[in-house]
Enzyme design. Sequence first.
Site, PDB file in Angstrom:
ATOM      1  N   ASP A  52       4.995  18.019   9.509  1.00  0.00           N
ATOM      2  CA  ASP A  52       3.835  17.123   9.471  1.00  0.00           C
ATOM      3  C   ASP A  52       2.648  17.907  10.022  1.00  0.00           C
ATOM      4  OD1 ASP A  52       3.975  13.638   9.477  1.00  0.00           O
ATOM      5  OD2 ASP A  52       2.094  14.723   9.663  1.00  0.00           O
ATOM      6  N   TYR A 159      -3.775   4.695  -4.765  1.00  0.00           N
ATOM      7  CA  TYR A 159      -2.363   4.976  -4.432  1.00  0.00           C
ATOM      8  C   TYR A 159      -1.498   4.869  -5.701  1.00  0.00           C
ATOM      9  CZ  TYR A 159       2.205   3.964  -2.146  1.00  0.00           C
ATOM     10  OH  TYR A 159       3.512   3.950  -1.741  1.00  0.00           O
TER      11      TYR A 159
HETATM   12  C1  AKB Z   1       2.557  -0.144   0.378  1.00  0.00           C
HETATM   13  O1  AKB Z   1       2.576  -1.366   0.652  1.00  0.00           O
HETATM   14  O2  AKB Z   1       1.523   0.480   0.079  1.00  0.00           O
HETATM   15  C2  AKB Z   1       3.876   0.586   0.353  1.00  0.00           C
HETATM   16  C3  AKB Z   1       4.481   0.548  -1.006  1.00  0.00           C
HETATM   17  C4  AKB Z   1       5.090  -0.688  -1.517  1.00  0.00           C
HETATM   18  O3  AKB Z   1       4.472   1.526  -1.685  1.00  0.00           O
HETATM   19  N1  AKB Z   1       4.768   0.029   1.318  1.00  0.00           N
END
Ligand code: AKB
Length: 332
Positions: A52, A159
Amino acid sequence: RQVTSDASFHSVSFSETDHPKVLITGGLGQLGVGLAKLLRMRYGKNNVILSDIRKPPNSVFHSGPFIYSDILDYKNLREIVVNNRITWLVHYSALLSAVGEANVALARSVNITGLHNILDIAAEHGLRLFVPSTIGAFGPTSPRNPTPDLCVQRPRTIYGVSKVHAELMGEYYHHRYGLDFRCLRYPGIISADSTPGGGTTDYAVQIFHDAIKTGKFECNLKPDTRLPMMYIDDCLRATLEVMEAPADTLSMRTYNINAMSFTPEELTRELQKQMPELEVSYEIDPVRQAIADSWPMNFDDSNARKDWGWKHDYDLPELVQTMLNYFREETR
Ligand code: AKB
């Protein structure tokens, strides 16, 4: 590798020289320390290196090898892989959904540029590479109940976009360069001794901490928000199993895995069976709610079950019991 029996995963043994040498990036997040512990029991303490960019707590430092590694620094990564004769790479560094929306530039850099470094290092050195994906790799136009492995993926978070990119790039490197890429789409992961950071499913961990500490919990998602979830032990075992699966059992390189699905209301009810005094109120976070409303409600993991025998151990009652036992033990 010597396989002494085919069925049970405990019966696969590795000869001294066949042990994988594993590097785990993002090792101080929710999953790294637990995975290192599991892999060290199997392959030996010194064959699993946690890494890390942060300083580890003493307990982590003393439990096995820990090294500084910055996935955005290609030379640093290559040096670690070469000097330690790494053969497997588990790439856990990533910014999660909610924190990613608060810092898109950093999420893009860690989740996308960092992944490019990891893919190149892995391809260059013939590593077996595991990258987790997520229910967040789906979006509002995906079928949500259930969500199959192959369907429309148009996530609305950086993400999610970065995880679809990781799935596609890993599979591309597999077909183009023969990279041994393996990927599981994790549900929300629930753990007692480690905390997630900046996710949308975090409420399902926080509720246990607050229930034990104060008997009250303020939930940032609506009571009927249904999301797929999994206890950490199942998640880590799935990761080990897919990494050990013979390549010819993998009809795909990216699999959904699932255990259970619940809403905040259902989780509260299960907790109240043992803690009737627990009070839950709702203060909705619009960013997290919009994310959750675009994600799968139920996850279809039939391909993982069929191809490499995935089977979860924990459903909602066992999860709640195990979490409460842990915290009660701790506060005793
Ligand atoms: C998030 O909530 O961003 C993570 C996932 C479900 O990938 N825990």
